[in-house]
Design a protein around this motif. Structure first.
Motif, PDB file in Angstrom:
ATOM      1  N   GLY A  28     -21.273 -19.861 -34.988  1.00  0.00           N
ATOM      2  CA  GLY A  28     -22.242 -18.781 -34.793  1.00  0.00           C
ATOM      3  C   GLY A  28     -21.579 -17.444 -34.527  1.00  0.00           C
ATOM      4  O   GLY A  28     -22.068 -16.394 -34.960  1.00  0.00           O
ATOM      5  N   SER A  29     -20.456 -17.477 -33.811  1.00  0.00           N
ATOM      6  CA  SER A  29     -19.736 -16.229 -33.540  1.00  0.00           C
ATOM      7  C   SER A  29     -19.203 -15.616 -34.823  1.00  0.00           C
ATOM      8  O   SER A  29     -19.291 -14.400 -35.026  1.00  0.00           O
ATOM      9  CB  SER A  29     -18.580 -16.484 -32.580  1.00  0.00           C
ATOM     10  OG  SER A  29     -19.053 -16.954 -31.354  1.00  0.00           O
ATOM     11  N   LEU A  30     -18.658 -16.445 -35.694  1.00  0.00           N
ATOM     12  CA  LEU A  30     -18.162 -15.962 -36.980  1.00  0.00           C
ATOM     13  C   LEU A  30     -19.302 -15.412 -37.823  1.00  0.00           C
ATOM     14  O   LEU A  30     -19.186 -14.336 -38.418  1.00  0.00           O
ATOM     15  CB  LEU A  30     -17.433 -17.080 -37.728  1.00  0.00           C
ATOM     16  CG  LEU A  30     -16.905 -16.726 -39.124  1.00  0.00           C
ATOM     17  CD1 LEU A  30     -15.855 -15.607 -39.032  1.00  0.00           C
ATOM     18  CD2 LEU A  30     -16.323 -17.956 -39.797  1.00  0.00           C
ATOM     19  N   GLN A  31     -20.414 -16.126 -37.842  1.00  0.00           N
ATOM     20  CA  GLN A  31     -21.570 -15.679 -38.617  1.00  0.00           C
ATOM     21  C   GLN A  31     -22.071 -14.327 -38.097  1.00  0.00           C
ATOM     22  O   GLN A  31     -22.338 -13.416 -38.892  1.00  0.00           O
ATOM     23  CB  GLN A  31     -22.676 -16.732 -38.525  1.00  0.00           C
ATOM     24  CG  GLN A  31     -23.878 -16.456 -39.373  1.00  0.00           C
ATOM     25  CD  GLN A  31     -24.933 -17.548 -39.246  1.00  0.00           C
ATOM     26  OE1 GLN A  31     -24.813 -18.458 -38.423  1.00  0.00           O
ATOM     27  NE2 GLN A  31     -25.949 -17.468 -40.062  1.00  0.00           N
ATOM     28  N   SER A  32     -22.173 -14.163 -36.795  1.00  0.00           N
ATOM     29  CA  SER A  32     -22.621 -12.898 -36.200  1.00  0.00           C
ATOM     30  C   SER A  32     -21.652 -11.764 -36.502  1.00  0.00           C
ATOM     31  O   SER A  32     -22.063 -10.663 -36.875  1.00  0.00           O
ATOM     32  CB  SER A  32     -22.754 -13.037 -34.684  1.00  0.00           C
ATOM     33  OG  SER A  32     -23.668 -14.017 -34.354  1.00  0.00           O
ATOM     34  N   PHE A  33     -20.371 -12.039 -36.322  1.00  0.00           N
ATOM     35  CA  PHE A  33     -19.359 -11.015 -36.567  1.00  0.00           C
ATOM     36  C   PHE A  33     -19.393 -10.543 -38.016  1.00  0.00           C
ATOM     37  O   PHE A  33     -19.373  -9.342 -38.285  1.00  0.00           O
ATOM     38  CB  PHE A  33     -17.966 -11.538 -36.218  1.00  0.00           C
ATOM     39  CG  PHE A  33     -16.870 -10.611 -36.661  1.00  0.00           C
ATOM     40  CD1 PHE A  33     -16.604  -9.458 -35.942  1.00  0.00           C
ATOM     41  CD2 PHE A  33     -16.129 -10.873 -37.800  1.00  0.00           C
ATOM     42  CE1 PHE A  33     -15.611  -8.578 -36.356  1.00  0.00           C
ATOM     43  CE2 PHE A  33     -15.129 -10.003 -38.220  1.00  0.00           C
ATOM     44  CZ  PHE A  33     -14.873  -8.855 -37.495  1.00  0.00           C
ATOM     45  N   VAL A  34     -19.445 -11.494 -38.943  1.00  0.00           N
ATOM     46  CA  VAL A  34     -19.417 -11.130 -40.362  1.00  0.00           C
ATOM     47  C   VAL A  34     -20.659 -10.323 -40.729  1.00  0.00           C
ATOM     48  O   VAL A  34     -20.567  -9.330 -41.446  1.00  0.00           O
ATOM     49  CB  VAL A  34     -19.273 -12.395 -41.247  1.00  0.00           C
ATOM     50  CG1 VAL A  34     -19.465 -12.083 -42.708  1.00  0.00           C
ATOM     51  CG2 VAL A  34     -17.907 -13.024 -41.028  1.00  0.00           C
ATOM     52  N   LEU A  35     -21.825 -10.721 -40.212  1.00  0.00           N
ATOM     53  CA  LEU A  35     -23.048  -9.978 -40.499  1.00  0.00           C
ATOM     54  C   LEU A  35     -22.919  -8.522 -40.057  1.00  0.00           C
ATOM     55  O   LEU A  35     -23.205  -7.609 -40.828  1.00  0.00           O
ATOM     56  CB  LEU A  35     -24.237 -10.634 -39.799  1.00  0.00           C
ATOM     57  CG  LEU A  35     -25.602 -10.026 -40.088  1.00  0.00           C
ATOM     58  CD1 LEU A  35     -26.677 -11.085 -39.993  1.00  0.00           C
ATOM     59  CD2 LEU A  35     -25.948  -8.894 -39.169  1.00  0.00           C
ATOM     60  N   VAL A  36     -22.479  -8.305 -38.835  1.00  0.00           N
ATOM     61  CA  VAL A  36     -22.385  -6.947 -38.313  1.00  0.00           C
ATOM     62  C   VAL A  36     -21.246  -6.174 -38.973  1.00  0.00           C
ATOM     63  O   VAL A  36     -21.399  -5.006 -39.353  1.00  0.00           O
ATOM     64  CB  VAL A  36     -22.221  -6.975 -36.777  1.00  0.00           C
ATOM     65  CG1 VAL A  36     -21.965  -5.585 -36.228  1.00  0.00           C
ATOM     66  CG2 VAL A  36     -23.453  -7.590 -36.140  1.00  0.00           C
ATOM     67  N   PHE A  37     -20.100  -6.807 -39.156  1.00  0.00           N
ATOM     68  CA  PHE A  37     -18.940  -6.121 -39.726  1.00  0.00           C
ATOM     69  C   PHE A  37     -19.183  -5.697 -41.175  1.00  0.00           C
ATOM     70  O   PHE A  37     -18.704  -4.650 -41.595  1.00  0.00           O
ATOM     71  CB  PHE A  37     -17.702  -7.015 -39.640  1.00  0.00           C
ATOM     72  CG  PHE A  37     -16.470  -6.369 -40.197  1.00  0.00           C
ATOM     73  CD1 PHE A  37     -15.824  -5.369 -39.486  1.00  0.00           C
ATOM     74  CD2 PHE A  37     -15.972  -6.731 -41.434  1.00  0.00           C
ATOM     75  CE1 PHE A  37     -14.692  -4.754 -39.993  1.00  0.00           C
ATOM     76  CE2 PHE A  37     -14.837  -6.119 -41.952  1.00  0.00           C
ATOM     77  CZ  PHE A  37     -14.197  -5.133 -41.230  1.00  0.00           C
TER      78      PHE A  37
END
Length: 178
Positions: A82-91
């Protein structure tokens, strides 16, 4: 008096329906209403539903992963999905924003939608942490990142005075998606 100073000194028009918006040398009327404009809000609603709504459901995924699929892994390891998914979405806003500005909105829409579908299908076949990191964390995250910019940008092209209500209606999609 120059053209710029005349434009600054001119009072703002009170009639906002059909208000002219100048972008570069191109001028167009912003409708602030109409079927097409509200369909754009519906489209932004769907984008919010499938980006931020999908992201907010990770708690349910994590509970399932910790108890069933990835029971051998720690909660920290599972939360990296989930952290990777959140980071990629925002980045990806950093990259998707300029692509949108360059006129590649349809490309972002097609690529983002396809990545979310492919990532979700691949997610159903996953059985290990690294597979879920690739399918859900990376593939779905990139797809959501490509679509998130569009959900914010689309209503502002169709509304000026009714923009807050249009953004509010579109934003409801993230809560319903979750």
């Amino acid at each position: 008096m120059t053209d710029k100073s005349a434009a600054i000194a001119a009072p703002a028009a009170q009639d906002t329906r059909g208000k002219e918006e100048a972008v570069g040398n191109v001028s167009r009327a912003v409708p602030n209403s109409g079927v097409t404009a509200w369909l754009q809000v519906l489209g932004a609603f769907c984008l919010y539903f499938n980006t931020w709504g999908l992201l907010s459901t990770f708690g349910s995924f994590q509970a399932y992963y910790e108890t069933e699929l990835l029971a051998a892994n720690t909660a920290f390891e599972v939360s990296t999905i989930g952290s990777l998914q959140s980071f990629v979405l925002v980045f990806l806003g950093f990259l998707a924003g300029p692509l949108y500005d360059a006129g590649y909105a349809r490309h972002l829409l097609v690529a983002g939608s396809a990545l979310i579908v492919v990532g979700t299908i691949c997610q159903s076949f996953c059985s290990t942490l690294w597979q879920l990191l690739l399918a859900q964390g990376l593939c779905i995250g990139i797809g959501c990142g490509a679509l998130a910019v569009l959900s914010v940008a689309i209503p502002s092209l169709w509304f000026t005075t009714r923009l807050p209500i249009a953004n509010g209606i579109a934003g409801i999609g993230s809560g319903l998606g979750g």
